[in-house]
Write an enzyme that holds these catalytic residues in place. Structure first.
Site, PDB file in Angstrom:
ATOM      1  N   THR A  15       0.865  -1.177  -0.048  1.00  0.00           N
ATOM      2  CA  THR A  15      -0.117   0.023   0.054  1.00  0.00           C
ATOM      3  C   THR A  15       0.716   1.059  -0.080  1.00  0.00           C
ATOM      4  O   THR A  15       0.703   2.100  -0.824  1.00  0.00           O
ATOM      5  CB  THR A  15      -0.939   0.065   1.034  1.00  0.00           C
ATOM      6  OG1 THR A  15      -1.477  -1.269   1.408  1.00  0.00           O
ATOM      7  CG2 THR A  15      -2.056   1.124   1.287  1.00  0.00           C
TER       8      THR A  15
ATOM      9  N   LYS B 212       6.828   1.776  11.706  1.00  0.00           N
ATOM     10  CA  LYS B 212       6.858   1.988  13.086  1.00  0.00           C
ATOM     11  C   LYS B 212       7.494   0.853  14.075  1.00  0.00           C
ATOM     12  O   LYS B 212       8.111   1.086  15.250  1.00  0.00           O
ATOM     13  CB  LYS B 212       5.611   2.403  13.760  1.00  0.00           C
ATOM     14  CG  LYS B 212       4.376   1.354  13.354  1.00  0.00           C
ATOM     15  CD  LYS B 212       3.389   2.029  12.303  1.00  0.00           C
ATOM     16  CE  LYS B 212       2.744   0.728  11.600  1.00  0.00           C
ATOM     17  NZ  LYS B 212       1.390   1.162  11.133  1.00  0.00           N
TER      18      LYS B 212
ATOM     19  N   VAL C 211       4.618   7.551  12.614  1.00  0.00           N
ATOM     20  CA  VAL C 211       3.511   8.083  13.562  1.00  0.00           C
ATOM     21  C   VAL C 211       2.622   9.170  13.003  1.00  0.00           C
ATOM     22  O   VAL C 211       3.235  10.220  12.349  1.00  0.00           O
ATOM     23  CB  VAL C 211       4.123   8.589  14.749  1.00  0.00           C
ATOM     24  CG1 VAL C 211       3.175   9.148  15.959  1.00  0.00           C
ATOM     25  CG2 VAL C 211       5.252   7.680  15.260  1.00  0.00           C
TER      26      VAL C 211
ATOM     27  N   ILE D 215       0.553  13.249   9.205  1.00  0.00           N
ATOM     28  CA  ILE D 215       0.815  14.321   9.873  1.00  0.00           C
ATOM     29  C   ILE D 215       2.186  14.792  10.236  1.00  0.00           C
ATOM     30  O   ILE D 215       2.864  13.773  10.704  1.00  0.00           O
ATOM     31  CB  ILE D 215      -0.173  14.197  11.313  1.00  0.00           C
ATOM     32  CG1 ILE D 215      -1.377  13.832  11.014  1.00  0.00           C
ATOM     33  CG2 ILE D 215       0.001  15.473  12.321  1.00  0.00           C
ATOM     34  CD1 ILE D 215      -2.066  13.266  12.411  1.00  0.00           C
TER      35      ILE D 215
ATOM     36  N   GLU E 139      -3.314  -2.797   9.716  1.00  0.00           N
ATOM     37  CA  GLU E 139      -2.380  -3.547   9.543  1.00  0.00           C
ATOM     38  C   GLU E 139      -2.750  -4.928   8.991  1.00  0.00           C
ATOM     39  O   GLU E 139      -3.772  -5.594   8.961  1.00  0.00           O
ATOM     40  CB  GLU E 139      -1.734  -3.859  10.925  1.00  0.00           C
ATOM     41  CG  GLU E 139      -1.083  -2.723  11.714  1.00  0.00           C
ATOM     42  CD  GLU E 139       0.008  -1.627  10.956  1.00  0.00           C
ATOM     43  OE1 GLU E 139       0.870  -2.143  10.514  1.00  0.00           O
ATOM     44  OE2 GLU E 139      -0.507  -0.682  10.781  1.00  0.00           O
TER      45      GLU E 139
ATOM     46  N   LYS F  82       3.849   3.682  18.499  1.00  0.00           N
ATOM     47  CA  LYS F  82       3.907   5.132  18.270  1.00  0.00           C
ATOM     48  C   LYS F  82       4.118   6.056  19.278  1.00  0.00           C
ATOM     49  O   LYS F  82       4.858   6.875  19.120  1.00  0.00           O
ATOM     50  CB  LYS F  82       2.548   5.542  17.316  1.00  0.00           C
ATOM     51  CG  LYS F  82       2.513   4.913  15.958  1.00  0.00           C
ATOM     52  CD  LYS F  82       1.110   5.091  15.221  1.00  0.00           C
ATOM     53  CE  LYS F  82       1.120   4.274  14.075  1.00  0.00           C
ATOM     54  NZ  LYS F  82      -0.316   4.275  13.428  1.00  0.00           N
TER      55      LYS F  82
ATOM     56  N   GLY G  45      -3.458   5.225   5.489  1.00  0.00           N
ATOM     57  CA  GLY G  45      -3.943   5.379   4.353  1.00  0.00           C
ATOM     58  C   GLY G  45      -2.688   5.467   3.340  1.00  0.00           C
ATOM     59  O   GLY G  45      -1.711   6.219   3.667  1.00  0.00           O
TER      60      GLY G  45
HETATM   61  N1  HSE Z   1      -2.738   0.624  10.895  1.00  0.00           N
HETATM   62  C1  HSE Z   1      -2.218   1.978  11.215  1.00  0.00           C
HETATM   63  C2  HSE Z   1      -3.437   2.857  11.450  1.00  0.00           C
HETATM   64  C3  HSE Z   1      -1.487   2.507   9.731  1.00  0.00           C
HETATM   65  O1  HSE Z   1      -4.607   2.143  11.229  1.00  0.00           O
HETATM   66  O2  HSE Z   1      -3.098   3.955  12.115  1.00  0.00           O
HETATM   67  C4  HSE Z   1      -0.830   3.652  10.072  1.00  0.00           C
HETATM   68  O3  HSE Z   1       0.093   3.762  10.828  1.00  0.00           O
END
Ligand code: HSE
Length: 405
Positions: free
Chosen positions: A11, A100, A127, A131, A185, A200, A297
């Site tokens: 992705t 991460k 993280v 952003i 994930e 994170k 995303g």
């Molecule tokens: N699976 C993570 C989330 C992806 O939903 O925040 C972004 O780190």
């Protein structure tokens, strides 16, 4: 021409290729030269995709090519990413990553390696998706002592909780949507059990306090125990339930925790819904600062990865100094931390009420329409240890959620 290689065509990897193509000209201006993806590493084949021209299956093809100056690692997972990243740094290549797991586990070591070799190891996308939060902590809020970071740091769980609350969707259906949208994930347990948010907040805390915060030391609770009945009660209170990742410095001690929290509209993170993340930072001189944006995303995350590629290109031969020592920061025992707690106890309201009064003293009763056979209340502020001892004396506790109002 700046040659780069992308490790992983999932992705985020495909998002990086797309962003580099979409904004090719403006990115070249900012990086000082055109960025060209020379290789993409993946074990799979992608028949019909133009990426096949660049696809390689052996990382050594990339590591041994002196023309490749920047490696973009977007594979995820600690291994083999760690081995590949270390080898890349030893070969004189800067590395950017969205990983991460890798950063939380080996961030201090990789930062140090990059520094020793006058390279960069950058991880903005690890993280908060798109952003900017790593760079602000490293380069903008440097006049401050950070005293608190509280964030909604997982897009998937925020999406699920928002759908459950606003649209009455069930947990599984909301998770399936989040997976379809590419937020979750590969193993979504990492999202819903809180482990992703935990890594994170460990990264942010390590940066904020300059020492290694081990994610294994952070008390972590996910959202799997949150039910539609909890959501009914939270609505009755005019509150929302969010998965909070918190790190607070109190004098010289730091405590960190990941757990669902009930908040009201006066909390700055109340309006952070769907896949959005919000990060609230309090500094001792600046006061409160908020960061908000898409937390997961393909394109938002790729945007942060590409921004790091640009930064690495702008800093060839110059390490961007990051303070994150490998010395371990001992966290305060979470049992000493105090909160108000929302609790639901099974049984006839009158019986439970007397028991609760004996154990908890004065409490705020909470009622939700149509719910019977249980007693819900909010306690006064008590320690995690105290609440554990008290609920052990109650027969059937249906839920326990920390209250931040
Ligand atoms: N699976 C993570 C989330 C992806 O939903 O925040 C972004 O780190």
């Amino acid at each position: 021409m700046i040659n780069i290689a992308v490790l992983g065509y999932g992705t985020i990897g495909s998002g990086v290729i797309e962003v580099l193509k979409t904004n090719c000209e403006s990115i070249a201006k900012r990086a000082g030269d055109q960025i060209d993806v020379k290789y993409v590493l993946d074990l799979r084949e992608f028949p019909g995709d133009p990426i096949m021209e660049k696809l390689v299956h052996d990382v050594n093809t990339i590591l041994e090519d002196p023309e490749v100056k920047i490696i973009c690692e977007v594979m995820g997972g600690v291994e083999p990413a760690f081995t590949f990243v270390k080898s890349a740094l030893l070969k004189g290549k800067s590395v950017v990553t969205s990983n991460k797991e890798l950063v939380a586990k080996h961030g201090a070591e990789l930062i140090n390696m990059a520094k020793e070799h006058n390279l960069n190891f950058l991880f903005e996308a690890s993280v908060g998706g798109g952003i900017p939060i790593i760079r602000p902590l490293n380069q903008s809020l440097t006049a401050d002592e950070i005293v608190e970071i509280t964030g909604i740091l997982n897009g998937t769980t925020n999406y699920i909780l928002s759908k459950m609350c606003d649209e009455g969707l069930g947990f599984e259906a909301a998770l399936a949507e989040a997976q379809k949208l590419g937020y979750a994930e590969r193993n979504p347990a990492a999202d819903v059990e809180g482990h992703d948010a935990c890594r994170k907040i460990a990264i942010l805390s390590s940066l904020a306090f300059g020492m290694q915060v081990d994610y294994e030391d952070i008390y972590t609770e996910g959202i799997t125990k949150i039910t539609d009945i909890d959501i009914l009660y939270s609505k009755a209170l005019g509150a929302k339930i969010k998965l909070f990742a918190t790190s607070i410095r109190d004098n010289d001690r730091v405590y960190a925790m990941v757990a669902p929290a009930m908040i009201k509209s006066n909390h700055p993170l109340f309006s952070v819904n769907d896949v959005f993340n919000g990060i609230f930072v309090r500094g001792n001189v600046i006061g409160d600062v908020m960061f908000y944006g898409s937390g997961a995303g393909k394109l938002p995350t790729a945007s942060a990865v590409v921004a790091d590629i640009v930064d690495a290109a702008k800093h060839f031969g110059k390490n961007i100094w990051t303070i994150w020592s490998s010395k371990k920061l001992e966290l305060t025992d979470v049992n000493q931390v105090k909160h108000r707690f929302f609790l639901r106890v099974k049984g006839s309201a009158q019986d439970v009420k007397d028991q609760v009064a004996k154990l908890f003293g004065e409490v705020e009763e909470v009622k939700a329409e149509g719910i019977q056979g249980e007693y819900a209340f909010i306690s006064e502020s008590i320690s995690e240890q105290d609440v554990k001892e008290k609920i052990n004396k109650l027969a059937d506790v249906l839920s326990l959620i920390r209250v931040r109002f």
